[in-house]
Design a protein around this motif. Structure first.
Motif, PDB file in Angstrom:
ATOM      1  N   ASP A  25       0.921  -1.411   0.164  1.00 43.94           N
ATOM      2  CA  ASP A  25      -0.009   0.175  -0.120  1.00 43.94           C
ATOM      3  C   ASP A  25       0.809   1.263  -0.084  1.00 43.94           C
ATOM      4  OD1 ASP A  25      -2.277  -1.547   0.223  1.00 43.94           O
ATOM      5  OD2 ASP A  25      -2.372  -1.276   2.091  1.00 43.94           O
ATOM      6  N   GLU A  26       1.988   0.998   0.497  1.00 42.24           N
ATOM      7  CA  GLU A  26       2.783   2.365   0.686  1.00 42.24           C
ATOM      8  C   GLU A  26       3.900   2.364  -0.270  1.00 42.24           C
ATOM      9  OE1 GLU A  26       4.697   2.175   4.722  1.00 42.24           O
ATOM     10  OE2 GLU A  26       2.824   2.686   5.607  1.00 42.24           O
ATOM     11  N   THR A  27       3.809   1.787  -1.308  1.00 41.73           N
ATOM     12  CA  THR A  27       4.836   1.591  -2.405  1.00 41.73           C
ATOM     13  C   THR A  27       4.239   1.833  -3.780  1.00 41.73           C
ATOM     14  OG1 THR A  27       6.142   0.013  -1.203  1.00 41.73           O
ATOM     15  CG2 THR A  27       6.534   0.180  -3.666  1.00 41.73           C
ATOM     16  N   TRP A  28       3.082   1.136  -4.023  1.00 43.97           N
ATOM     17  CA  TRP A  28       2.776   1.015  -5.527  1.00 43.97           C
ATOM     18  C   TRP A  28       2.048   2.637  -6.097  1.00 43.97           C
ATOM     19  CZ3 TRP A  28      -2.543   1.755  -5.711  1.00 43.97           C
ATOM     20  CH2 TRP A  28      -3.411   1.096  -4.523  1.00 43.97           C
ATOM     21  N   PRO A  29       1.510   3.401  -4.898  1.00 43.10           N
ATOM     22  CA  PRO A  29       0.904   4.819  -5.370  1.00 43.10           C
ATOM     23  C   PRO A  29       1.760   5.482  -5.750  1.00 43.10           C
ATOM     24  CG  PRO A  29      -0.174   3.672  -3.379  1.00 43.10           C
ATOM     25  CD  PRO A  29       0.780   2.760  -3.479  1.00 43.10           C
ATOM     26  N   LEU A  30       3.077   5.337  -5.410  1.00 49.38           N
ATOM     27  CA  LEU A  30       4.234   6.269  -5.610  1.00 49.38           C
ATOM     28  C   LEU A  30       4.634   6.161  -6.982  1.00 49.38           C
ATOM     29  CD1 LEU A  30       6.547   5.472  -2.659  1.00 49.38           C
ATOM     30  CD2 LEU A  30       4.927   7.770  -3.061  1.00 49.38           C
TER      31      LEU A  30
END
Length: 424
Positions: A93-98
């Motif tokens: 969740d904390e990686t792919w939105p970037l």
């Protein structure tokens, strides 16, 4: 009095246990059941929990089980603190939105939507099983995203109240700055879960003198540093936003930072491994100092206060005042009654009733309304599924709002969460 904790194998749990032990006069628990499918973690946490109770002289019985129905049977209150998919899902969740130029965070933005889609169906299933086993039990939701999860519970007719530790953390911080007892400090706390502002800081209750201007004048630099926002921003606002507002007020700056350092999920996963090793030490009989870095500060005090108020042991016949997540019911006139807001409320045996809130500046009301619209769509996607519903929720989010980003985020969200989405 019997309490059950679903997600009792969490590394958070010793914080909760410590509060139950210290505040046993406020919440006299005779039986506490820790429920978790992870038997290995449950054994470690349960052992430490019993040692904490024993050291502090609490005579309540602590049991552990992986059987939800047996664990919640006869409980007066059931506290939910689960994480569907564990830290591995949080890391994603904390990686792919970037990759789409958006904030990667577990409770807001695209990551927060992913967490809601994984979590809401599971929580509703748990709540239905609680209702079948023990229809009179209160459900206290600490599971993120608290606002959306609590709304799902309330709209399904469950006896539920949502809880977050942001307000009690700020209350303790302001009390220290003012040299006052925390119980004396009342916050004019308004907004949605993880989207709130302190419009006033008062001594002695809702009608007390507002000390917020003096706090900002004397301690503005420290408060701004804690929020990681420029001091002039606080001076111009004249209020104190929660630290989650930095994702909105400094979005691009936050994304740039996230791209250059390890995720919070990676830090927490490493911390959890160390904590679980500590919990296995039979000589440990108190919560370790490292737990303070895990997050959830003062969570136990907030949980004890809320459970005691709901179960009739705090605040007397009129109930107690506490910041909770509950139905709007006209409190913010620009929202639907069944929106869930986070405000000061009077809490008692019949639930939570929000205290009146003054007319909000459009600067805050607008963002609240916008984010509530996203939450409407997010809950619909969590309940009914479908790629189009996910896309619409992402497009509606104030941190996204562009169709190309929403398309890319939709593809990534589904790809990374297939095992948790029944409709894929």
């Amino acid at each position: 009095m019997k309490l059950a904790v679903v997600g009792g194998g969490s590394t958070y749990t010793p914080e909760l246990i410590d509060g139950f032990a210290r505040l046993r006069d406020t919440l006299p628990i005779s039986e506490l059941v820790l429920i978790d499918p992870a038997a290995d973690r449950l054994q470690l946490v349960g052992g430490l929990a019993r040692r904490i109770f024993a050291k502090q002289g609490h005579d309540g019985r602590i049991t552990t089980t992986s059987d939800l129905d047996a664990g919640v049977a006869g409980a007066d209150a059931v506290l939910l603190q689960l994480r569907v998919g564990g830290q591995a899902a949080r890391q994603r969740d904390e990686t792919w939105p970037l990759e789409c130029g958006c904030v990667g965070q577990e409770t807001t933005g695209a990551g927060g939507l992913a967490k809601a889609l994984r979590t809401v169906p599971v929580v509703l299933d748990i709540a239905e099983r609680v209702r079948r086993t023990n229809p009179d039990a209160w459900i206290i939701d600490f599971t993120n995203p608290v606002g959306i999860v609590t709304r799902a519970l309330l709209q399904a007719g469950h006896k539920a109240v949502g809880l977050c530790n942001v307000a009690i953390h700020l209350q303790r911080k302001f009390a220290a700055l003012l040299g006052a007892e925390p119980a004396q400090v009342h916050l004019d706390h308004v907004g949605l879960n993880h989207l709130t502002w302190e419009l006033g800081v008062r001594l002695g209750g809702p009608g007390g003198q507002d000390l917020l201007p003096g706090l900002l004048a004397e301690h503005g630099e420290k408060i701004a540093d804690d929020l990681r926002l420029p001091r002039p921003v606080l001076d111009r606002l004249g209020v104190i936003p929660s630290y989650y507002l930095r994702y909105y007020y400094a979005h691009d700056e936050v994304v740039a930072e996230m791209r250059t350092k390890s995720s919070r999920a990676a830090e927490v996963a490493a911390m959890e491994r160390e904590l679980l090793e500590m919990y296995g030490d039979p000589a440990l009989d108190e919560k370790p100092a490292l737990l303070a870095k895990r997050g959830g500060a003062f969570y136990s005090e907030a949980a004890v206060d809320l459970a005691a108020a709901l179960l009739g042991g705090r605040g007397g016949a009129d109930g107690a005042i506490q910041v909770v997540n509950t139905f709007n019911n006209g409190t913010l006139p620009f929202l639907a009654d069944d929106a869930v807001i986070e405000v000061q409320a009077r809490v008692g045996a019949t639930g939570a009733t929000p205290l009146p809130v003054p007319r909000l500046d459009p600067l805050y009301a607008g963002l609240i309304a916008h984010t509530t619209a996203y939450e409407d769509l997010a809950l619909d996607a969590a309940l009914r599924g479908g790629r189009d519903r996910v896309f619409k929720a992402l497009l509606a989010h104030p941190l996204i709002g562009q169709y190309e980003a929403a398309e890319g985020l939709t593809d990534r969200l589904i790809a990374h969460n297939r095992e948790h989405l029944a409709w894929v």
